[in-house]
Design a protein around this motif. Structure first.
Motif, mmCIF file in Angstrom:
data_model
loop_
_atom_site.group_PDB
_atom_site.id
_atom_site.type_symbol
_atom_site.label_atom_id
_atom_site.label_comp_id
_atom_site.label_asym_id
_atom_site.label_seq_id
_atom_site.Cartn_x
_atom_site.Cartn_y
_atom_site.Cartn_z
ATOM 1 N N ILE A 119 0.927 -1.029 0.087
ATOM 2 C CA ILE A 119 0.037 -0.277 0.167
ATOM 3 C C ILE A 119 0.988 1.261 -0.061
ATOM 4 O O ILE A 119 1.784 1.327 0.875
ATOM 5 N N PRO A 120 0.617 2.123 -0.875
ATOM 6 C CA PRO A 120 1.409 3.295 -1.107
ATOM 7 C C PRO A 120 1.019 4.584 -0.183
ATOM 8 O O PRO A 120 0.003 4.137 0.637
ATOM 9 N N LYS A 121 1.916 5.495 0.247
ATOM 10 C CA LYS A 121 1.448 6.493 1.160
ATOM 11 C C LYS A 121 0.292 7.293 0.546
ATOM 12 O O LYS A 121 -0.366 8.107 1.275
ATOM 13 N N SER A 122 -0.286 7.371 -0.617
ATOM 14 C CA SER A 122 -1.329 7.982 -1.073
ATOM 15 C C SER A 122 -2.574 7.521 -0.803
ATOM 16 O O SER A 122 -3.616 8.161 -0.673
ATOM 17 N N LEU A 123 -2.700 6.161 -0.357
ATOM 18 C CA LEU A 123 -4.004 5.399 -0.171
ATOM 19 C C LEU A 123 -4.418 5.869 1.223
ATOM 20 O O LEU A 123 -3.773 5.658 2.060
#
Length: 196
Positions: A119-123
């Motif tokens: 999971i990326p930082k944007s989610l």
């Protein structure tokens, strides 16, 4: 211009250019499809359109489509801000692009062979049912800069680790941090390998 039902033999399915929308459940329960190519003319995909397509390995969206895109076989909206559907036969680990801010309902439904999700930082938004059916999932990893979620030992928590959100189905044991005060609904659903 509306694809209402697919009755073909499966394999690599190419939706013809000119189709503008795909009806609800149009491909549902088709276990023989391996891939689906979506033309640039499709601007609407119904609910549960690819539900229970247990053999599906990848989506390919033709360039120029104004509503959808694909990356590594996964279906996204055009700007890749919403992960719409991960094909049921996807294996290994899916690394979600750092443009994605939300994961839709049942996006990973029936991804029985998937072992990891990054999971990326944007989610910042995961629908409660998004990861249901991931029977082989052993690890969820969250970028440390993510403002909404965190992970420890492959388990998904809220940012401050006060809520345990999801334990991957294939975990054998979990040591819950002292900071946790709440275990979310269905957090341990399907954890048949859990012994302690």
């Amino acid at each position: 211009g509306v694809l209402t039902k697919y009755n073909g033999s499966g394999g690599d399915v190419v939706i013809p250019e000119g189709v503008k929308s795909i009806s609800d459940f149009a491909f549902g329960l088709n276990s023989s499809m391996i891939s689906v190519t979506i033309p640039k003319s499709v601007t609407a995909i119904g609910e549960d359109t690819f539900s229970m397509c247990s053999g599906l390995k990848s989506f390919v969206v033709k360039s120029g489509n104004p509503s959808y895109s694909s990356q590594d076989g996964v279906l996204y909206d055009k700007d890749r801000t919403t992960l719409l559907i991960c094909p049921a036969k996807k294996t290994g680990t899916v690394s979600i692009p750092d443009t994605v801010t939300s994961i839709g309902e049942y996006a990973f439904g029936l991804c029985a062979d998937l072992t990891g999700i990054v999971i990326p930082k944007s989610l910042t938004s995961i629908e409660q049912t998004a990861l249901s059916g991931c029977k082989s999932l052993t690890s969820i990893s969250v970028d440390g800069s993510n403002p909404a979620y965190s992970s420890e030992d492959g388990v998904l928590y809220n940012k401050n680790q006060t809520i345990l959100l999801l334990c991957p189905a294939k975990k054998a044991s979990v040591s819950i941090p002292n900071s946790v005060i709440t275990i979310g609904k269905r957090a341990f659903n399907g954890c048949n390998s859990l012994t302690s």
